[in-house]
Enzyme design. Sequence first.
Site, PDB file in Angstrom:
ATOM      1  N   GLY A 176       0.830  -1.193   0.000  1.00 27.10           N
ATOM      2  CA  GLY A 176       0.000   0.000   0.000  1.00 27.10           C
ATOM      3  C   GLY A 176       0.866   1.244   0.000  1.00 27.10           C
TER       4      GLY A 176
ATOM      5  CG  HIS B 238      -0.111   0.787   7.258  1.00 31.07           C
ATOM      6  ND1 HIS B 238       0.880   0.385   8.132  1.00 31.07           N
ATOM      7  CD2 HIS B 238       0.475   1.680   6.406  1.00 31.07           C
ATOM      8  CE1 HIS B 238       2.010   1.016   7.817  1.00 31.07           C
ATOM      9  NE2 HIS B 238       1.791   1.802   6.767  1.00 31.07           N
ATOM     10  CD  GLU B 239      -1.124   2.346   2.864  1.00 33.55           C
ATOM     11  OE1 GLU B 239      -0.777   3.535   2.801  1.00 33.55           O
ATOM     12  OE2 GLU B 239      -0.311   1.420   3.052  1.00 33.55           O
TER      13      GLU B 239
ATOM     14  CG  LEU C  75       6.639   1.070   1.021  1.00 35.83           C
ATOM     15  CD1 LEU C  75       5.967   1.415  -0.303  1.00 35.83           C
ATOM     16  CD2 LEU C  75       7.754   0.054   0.817  1.00 35.83           C
TER      17      LEU C  75
HETATM   18 NI    NI Z   1       2.998   3.030   5.642  1.00 36.27          NI
END
Ligand code: NI
Length: 176
Positions: free
Chosen positions: A52, A141-142, A100
């Site tokens: 994501g 999470h996103e 990320l």
């Molecule tokens: Ni993240």
Amino acid sequence: MGTKTATIYKIVKYGDPVLETPAQPVTEFGTSELRELVDNMFETMYAAKGLGLAAPQVAVSQRLAVIDASSGEDPSARLVLINPEFLNKQGKQVGEEGCLSIPGFREDVSRAMKVRVRAQNVEGELFELDAEELLARAIQHEIDHLDGVLFLSHVSMLKRDLIRRKIRKLSKANEW
Ligand code: NI
């Protein structure tokens, strides 16, 4: 004429204020700019081997995220969430999560097992989606990213401080 090559965006890392700023709603739909942003976000996510990616992670403070829990294996798994909202959350799951924007660090995070979400697509059309397990985790999470919240907020203060200290060291060494 010809195919457009995707732009791989630079993913901003922990420490950049954009990651901890609530994003603004998307108000213009169906534009070539929005389509390009979404396409490039998918390519950036695949290049970075993520499940994501939220717009604030590419320094665009807008409520938009792309998700592919199949890691590019299944084209129908490509999910675009614009201005998403939770309609329901149920149950609980605990599992390892990474980000990320916080590369190299993974921690167990507790999330709802099932979620129901309402969002808009690139055309601005509303849709609802039920998800569970990994996809539900990715969605939570996103959407957190769109609220300026990182997974570090869901781990113990002890672990969070440890990770922050390590990141500070890496930053000082110019390795972050
Ligand atoms: Ni993240």
